[in-house]
Design an enzyme around this catalytic site. Structure first.
Site, short mmCIF file in Angstrom:
data_model
loop_
_atom_site.label_atom_id
_atom_site.label_comp_id
_atom_site.label_asym_id
_atom_site.label_seq_id
_atom_site.Cartn_x
_atom_site.Cartn_y
_atom_site.Cartn_z
N ARG A 61 0.81 -1.23 0.00
CA ARG A 61 0.00 0.00 0.00
C ARG A 61 0.84 1.27 0.00
NH1 ARG A 61 -3.58 -1.49 4.60
NH2 ARG A 61 -2.38 -3.40 4.63
N GLU A 98 3.99 -10.30 14.28
CA GLU A 98 3.15 -10.96 15.28
C GLU A 98 3.19 -12.50 15.12
OE1 GLU A 98 -0.32 -8.54 15.30
OE2 GLU A 98 -1.24 -9.82 16.84
P1 AMP Z 1 3.46 -2.07 12.09
O1 AMP Z 1 4.68 -2.77 11.63
O2 AMP Z 1 2.85 -2.68 13.33
O3 AMP Z 1 3.68 -0.59 12.24
O4 AMP Z 1 2.35 -2.27 10.97
C1 AMP Z 1 2.37 -1.49 9.83
C2 AMP Z 1 1.96 -2.27 8.61
O5 AMP Z 1 0.86 -3.13 8.86
C3 AMP Z 1 1.53 -1.31 7.52
O6 AMP Z 1 2.03 -1.75 6.29
C4 AMP Z 1 0.03 -1.34 7.57
O7 AMP Z 1 -0.50 -1.25 6.28
C5 AMP Z 1 -0.34 -2.67 8.23
N1 AMP Z 1 -1.35 -2.52 9.30
C6 AMP Z 1 -1.12 -2.60 10.62
N2 AMP Z 1 -2.25 -2.46 11.34
C7 AMP Z 1 -3.23 -2.25 10.44
C8 AMP Z 1 -4.66 -2.01 10.55
N3 AMP Z 1 -5.30 -1.94 11.73
N4 AMP Z 1 -5.35 -1.82 9.40
C9 AMP Z 1 -4.72 -1.88 8.20
N5 AMP Z 1 -3.40 -2.11 8.03
C10 AMP Z 1 -2.66 -2.29 9.13
#
Ligand code: AMP
Length: 179
Positions: A61, A98
């Site tokens: 995205r 995760e």
């Molecule tokens: P993080 O590594 O935890 O910061 O997660 C970021 C990545 O996960 C990004 O590429 C987001 O597009 C996706 N992501 C994480 N949480 C969500 C959510 N609640 N809704 C949509 N995409 C998410």
């Protein structure tokens, strides 16, 4: 058009991809010309005068707005892709997610030491993916790294987690993680 109106156009999908996750679906905002234009213009406004030479988008995205922004600010576009998608020689970073590990890659010759880089993704959640992207870009030894996401999921402390790892960490607006 303003941040509140674009935020209102983002759809929340409960329990996707797994129970308990409130998925922030940006496709409903992307499909509206006024929202799409506002998001692109807002990033351009913030980054056009910082001497950025390459906008790096994170698969998948991050690929939507990064090239549009790059064209307008006079920069190139560089993709960070998932494992084994890029055809030439790559550098890699593996990081804990995760459920198991993930590896991201970039072409070894995609950036130069003089580059000023903006890394872009749609959502900043915990900051783990962005940290991995920063570490990947750092492997190529660029001059400066800026970070931008459309949405900050508030309450997950992603911005704090990334403090000191890039010149800045900037999001167009925040959404409560359970909103
Ligand atoms: P993080 O590594 O935890 O910061 O997660 C970021 C990545 O996960 C990004 O590429 C987001 O597009 C996706 N992501 C994480 N949480 C969500 C959510 N609640 N809704 C949509 N995409 C998410």
């Amino acid at each position: 058009m303003n941040a509140e109106q674009v935020k209102a156009a983002i759809r929340n999908v409960p329990d996707f991809p797994i129970p308990g996750i409130q998925f922030k679906d940006i496709t409903t905002a992307l499909a509206r010309h006024d929202c799409l234009t506002w998001m692109k213009d807002e990033i351009v406004k913030r980054y056009k005068d910082l001497g950025i030479t390459q906008v790096v988008g994170i698969e998948s995205r991050g690929f939507i707005l990064a090239p549009a922004v790059a064209i307008e600010i006079g920069a190139g576009f560089v993709p960070i892709r998932k494992h084994n998608k890029l055809p030439a020689e790559t550098v890699s970073v593996t990081y804990a997610k995760e459920y198991g590990d993930d590896t991201i890659q970039m072409h070894k010759d995609a950036l130069l030491p003089d580059d000023v880089v903006l890394i872009h993704d749609d959502i900043l959640a915990t900051g783990g993916s962005m940290e991995a992207a920063i570490n990947l870009v750092k492997k190529l030894g660029v001059k400066k790294i800026y970070v931008n996401c459309i949405i900050e999921l508030e309450g997950l402390n992603g911005r704090k987690y990334l403090e000191g790892k890039a010149e800045n960490v900037d999001c167009l607006f925040g959404i409560e993680v359970d909103e």
